[in-house]
Design a protein around this motif. Structure first.
Motif, PDB file in Angstrom:
ATOM      1  N   TYR A 275     -27.816  -1.850 -29.588  1.00 27.56           N
ATOM      2  CA  TYR A 275     -28.502  -0.567 -29.774  1.00 27.56           C
ATOM      3  C   TYR A 275     -27.680   0.346 -30.672  1.00 27.56           C
ATOM      4  O   TYR A 275     -26.451   0.297 -30.676  1.00 27.56           O
ATOM      5  N   SER A 279     -29.546   5.731 -28.816  1.00 33.64           N
ATOM      6  CA  SER A 279     -30.761   5.038 -28.366  1.00 33.64           C
ATOM      7  C   SER A 279     -31.076   5.338 -26.906  1.00 33.64           C
ATOM      8  O   SER A 279     -32.234   5.499 -26.533  1.00 33.64           O
ATOM      9  N   GLU A 283     -34.634   6.800 -25.538  1.00 37.93           N
ATOM     10  CA  GLU A 283     -35.476   6.015 -24.644  1.00 37.93           C
ATOM     11  C   GLU A 283     -35.652   6.675 -23.280  1.00 37.93           C
ATOM     12  O   GLU A 283     -36.657   6.473 -22.609  1.00 37.93           O
ATOM     13  N   GLU A 284     -34.662   7.465 -22.847  1.00 39.37           N
ATOM     14  CA  GLU A 284     -34.817   8.224 -21.606  1.00 39.37           C
ATOM     15  C   GLU A 284     -35.987   9.207 -21.742  1.00 39.37           C
ATOM     16  O   GLU A 284     -36.805   9.353 -20.826  1.00 39.37           O
ATOM     17  N   ASN A 286     -38.481   8.925 -23.879  1.00 40.30           N
ATOM     18  CA  ASN A 286     -39.702   8.125 -23.987  1.00 40.30           C
ATOM     19  C   ASN A 286     -40.156   7.624 -22.623  1.00 40.30           C
ATOM     20  O   ASN A 286     -41.358   7.576 -22.336  1.00 40.30           O
ATOM     21  N   LEU A 287     -39.201   7.231 -21.784  1.00 38.01           N
ATOM     22  CA  LEU A 287     -39.530   6.756 -20.443  1.00 38.01           C
ATOM     23  C   LEU A 287     -40.235   7.833 -19.638  1.00 38.01           C
ATOM     24  O   LEU A 287     -41.210   7.559 -18.930  1.00 38.01           O
TER      25      LEU A 287
END
Length: 328
Positions: A275, A279, A283-284, A286-287
């Motif tokens: 990664y 990243s 992504e946290e 996005n989650l």
């Protein structure tokens, strides 16, 4: 109306603790958190929530480092690493501080409840409580109990989970988590397939995400089998079960991931994948967005309750796991 277990203390560190606190504050609890730094409710709740709403919730939150302040709380939620000694020591200390009728709930994936509550004051009031991140959004809540767990303890907690914490909970009376057993079985088979060279990590993820990822939020495993044709799955399992992985140790390729990196994953830049820097933070976020969307979809198609077959034994009557599987 005053909530059951109105005063709650949450002990631990990390994002999961912050999300649990957010869940409790939204439900209307008075919350005391120990071991965590400042909690950013605005980030957890999202931009749609007014500043006034966040300020109101923060008015019901106290951040402390003094275990002595646990004395008046009704419920303690303990979040610790999966370390048997650390969990036992924490529970023993806390059980001596809180009131006799206070409930202690601890996360546990691999340890039996009996192991954790040994030498604690009032062991029957100690239960397991597992969460899934982001805890203030997901439906998941797993309560772990034993035969001596009082019904008067579980009743109010189940009421809270369903009606105020916005969860779809279940109770395991075998003293151990079932979520972790199901997950471990799937991962063991995935590791076997990778180790034998049949597939790579990306293939495993695509198979899980694009198949089970679609039907799991709608129906779960067994209800989906009923929907698709239960007998077909029975025929497949009869042949396939003989070939599934039975290994009891971690494969070398997985152990290699930890060489020189004791905490692999997105934040460190290397796990099963590589990664770029930052990243993990992306992504946290996005989650959290994804979790809200999936939760809204699942709420449109709620899982039916009270539909078990009359031939299915109730959970309360089932034996502890240690009696069912002597290898544990």
């Amino acid at each position: 109306m005053k909530l059951p277990y109105h005063s709650v203390a949450v002990i631990g560190t990390g994002r999961l603790v912050h999300e649990i606190v957010c869940c409790l504050l939204q439900a209307g609890h008075q919350v005391r958190v120990l071991g965590s730094s400042k909690i950013d409710l605005a980030e957890l709740l999202g931009p749609t929530d007014a500043v006034e709403a966040v300020d109101e919730l923060l008015g019901h939150l106290v951040v402390s480092e003094d275990l002595g302040e646990l004395a008046p709380v009704d419920l303690v939620i303990l979040v610790t690493p999966e370390d048997l000694q650390a969990k036992r020591e924490s529970l023993q200390t806390i059980s001596q501080i809180v009131a006799e009728d206070a409930v202690l709930a601890v996360n546990t994936e691999s340890f039996a409840l009996e192991e954790l509550r040994a030498d604690c004051t009032g062991p029957a009031r100690i239960i397991g409580l597992n969460w899934v991140r982001p805890a203030h959004v997901t439906l998941f809540a797993e309560i772990i109990a034993t035969s001596d767990t009082p019904a008067y303890l579980l009743g109010p907690l189940m009421y809270l989970l369903e009606n105020h914490w916005q969860k779809d909970p279940y109770v395991v009376y075998g003293g151990r988590s079932i979520r972790s057993r199901l997950l471990a079985a799937m991962i063991r088979e995935a590791f076997f397939l990778v180790e034998q060279g049949y597939v790579g990590a990306e293939d495993i993820d695509r198979a899980c995400r694009n198949d089970a990822g679609y039907y799991m939020p709608f129906a779960g495993n067994l209800r989906y089998m009923d929907l698709m044709a239960t007998n077909v799955y029975g025929l497949v399992m009869e042949d396939l079960n003989k070939e599934l992985a039975t290994g009891k140790s971690l494969p070398p390729f997985f152990q290699e991931i930890f060489h020189g990196n004791p905490n692999p994953g997105m934040e460190s830049g290397k796990g099963f994948y590589s990664y770029q820097e930052g990243s993990g933070e992306i992504e946290e976020k996005n989650l959290l967005v994804f979790a809200h969307k999936i939760r809204a979809l699942m709420d449109r198609f709620p899982f039916p309750r009270g539909k078990q077959s009359e031939e299915t034994p109730t959970v309360k009557d089932s034996m502890p796991f240690t009696h069912k599987n002597r290898s544990l």
